[in-house]
Design an enzyme around this catalytic site. Structure first.
Site, short mmCIF file in Angstrom:
data_model
loop_
_atom_site.label_atom_id
_atom_site.label_comp_id
_atom_site.label_asym_id
_atom_site.label_seq_id
_atom_site.Cartn_x
_atom_site.Cartn_y
_atom_site.Cartn_z
N GLY A 161 17.89 -9.79 40.15
CA GLY A 161 18.05 -11.11 40.78
C GLY A 161 16.88 -11.41 41.72
O GLY A 161 16.39 -10.52 42.43
N MET A 165 24.69 -2.27 42.54
CA MET A 165 25.38 -1.36 43.47
C MET A 165 26.85 -1.77 43.56
O MET A 165 27.53 -1.46 44.55
CB MET A 165 24.70 -1.38 44.84
N GLN A 192 11.76 -6.87 45.97
CA GLN A 192 12.18 -5.71 45.18
C GLN A 192 11.64 -5.78 43.75
O GLN A 192 11.25 -4.76 43.16
CB GLN A 192 13.72 -5.64 45.16
N GLY A 211 26.64 -13.77 40.96
CA GLY A 211 25.20 -13.52 40.82
C GLY A 211 24.95 -12.40 39.81
O GLY A 211 24.16 -12.55 38.87
N HIS A 212 25.67 -11.28 39.99
CA HIS A 212 25.53 -10.18 39.03
C HIS A 212 25.94 -10.64 37.62
O HIS A 212 25.30 -10.30 36.63
CB HIS A 212 26.45 -9.01 39.40
N HIS A 246 29.63 -9.93 41.96
CA HIS A 246 29.94 -11.35 42.17
C HIS A 246 29.27 -12.16 41.07
O HIS A 246 28.61 -11.59 40.17
CB HIS A 246 29.50 -11.79 43.57
N LYS A 248 16.97 -12.99 44.41
CA LYS A 248 17.28 -12.96 45.85
C LYS A 248 16.48 -11.82 46.49
O LYS A 248 15.93 -11.98 47.56
CB LYS A 248 18.77 -12.77 46.10
O1 PAF Z 1 19.37 -4.73 44.04
C1 PAF Z 1 20.19 -3.78 44.07
O2 PAF Z 1 21.42 -3.97 44.02
C2 PAF Z 1 19.68 -2.36 44.17
O3 PAF Z 1 18.57 -2.28 44.99
C3 PAF Z 1 19.42 -1.72 42.80
C4 PAF Z 1 18.28 -2.41 42.06
C5 PAF Z 1 20.67 -1.76 41.95
C6 PAF Z 1 19.01 -0.26 42.98
O4 PAF Z 1 20.01 0.48 43.62
#
Ligand code: PAF
Length: 283
Positions: free
Chosen positions: A147, A30, A153, A36-37, A34, A149
């Site tokens: 991730g 989204m 999810q 982490g991504h 940072h 974290k």
């Molecule tokens: O983890 C996230 O940033 C969001 O939930 C994702 C997986 C990009 C879906 O919008």
């Protein structure tokens, strides 16, 4: 790096990569990127010949309009980071491109989506399933990176993949932390200097708790200790702390049930900022 904003152009770029027999990796984000991504992207780069990163603040997963409104948006800086990271395609669509009409799909995500974040944020995981299933449909990735974290999810996405029959490997990646232990999150920028100073205590308390588990304390006592200790700090409030089975995500009653291990999942409010984190208990 190509910056693409339409689904048609994305499908075309991926088709070319597939025609060259490249392994396609997808990193959904989204934005407000940072380290982490970037660690997910680095892993994708190592494992895939063609890497797509999506940057899209998905409105359907926000159950709180204020959270959606204040979610950090830094698209230009994000694209610069993606270019630098050697990404092939940055997919940066508009809301209308993704949702030309409302997505009315309701996924039967089952028990993994009913507890913790699922209970506290009604509709959140259905929104995550909506956007991730759309991205998987556009990109048909061989591998997709998430991730840890957002531990719950990942379980929810695995369930969505099972329902929809996508042929994709879900790759969970370890939490990246600041030097003081705070889990990296796009929401951290919203902390005041005082809240930022206090926030690392979340990881400290969880780490101490996991150490204490070695002394044979029961799960209820361990759980209560985390909640009491964190709530004793001014300006900090635990929304939930659950010690759960890492596969079913259901709260564990006692250690005898922890056959798959145990993970402590927490959500903490610091003022109006909601932070999540988790810790693996030793086997
Ligand atoms: O983890 C996230 O940033 C969001 O939930 C994702 C997986 C990009 C879906 O919008």
């Amino acid at each position: 790096m190509e910056i693409i904003s339409t689904v048609a152009a994305l499908r075309e770029a991926v088709a070319k990569a597939k025609a060259e027999s490249l392994t396609v990796g997808l990193v959904p984000t989204m934005g407000a990127l940072h380290a982490g991504h970037l660690s997910l992207i680095e892993r994708a780069r190592k494992e895939c010949g063609f890497v797509v990163v999506s940057v899209f603040v998905n409105p359907t997963q926000f159950n709180n309009p204020d959270d959606l409104r204040t979610y950090p948006r830094t698209v230009e800086a994000d694209c610069a980071k993606l270019e630098e990271a050697g990404v092939d395609v940055a997919f940066v669509p508009s809301v209308d491109e993704i949702y030309p009409e409302p997505d009315t799909r309701v996924f039967d995500l089952g028990p993994v989506a009913e507890v913790m974040e699922g209970a506290m944020r009604p509709g959140h995981f259905n929104g995550v399933a909506q956007i991730v299933s759309k991205l998987f449909d556009y990109v048909q990735p061989d591998k997709a990176y998430f991730g840890e974290k957002d531990f719950q999810q990942i379980a929810v996405i695995r369930r969505m993949v099972e329902i929809e029959g996508f042929n994709v490997e879900i790759v969970p990646c370890p939490i990246k932390r600041e030097a003081d232990g705070l889990a990296m999150s796009s929401r951290n920028v919203r902390l005041t200097p005082e809240q930022r100073e206090l926030a690392p205590v979340i990881h400290q308390v969880l780490t101490d708790n996991a150490d204490m588990a070695k002394d044979g304390l029961d799960l209820q006592s361990l759980r209560d200790m985390v909640v009491e200790e964190l709530n004793s700090y001014d300006g900090m409030e635990v929304e939930y702390y659950e010690i759960v089975d890492p596969i079913t995500l259901q709260p564990l009653e006692n250690w005898a049930d922890a056959k798959n291990g145990a993970v402590g999942c927490i959500t903490v409010w610091l003022g109006d900022v909601r932070l999540i984190d988790n810790i693996k208990y030793p086997d």
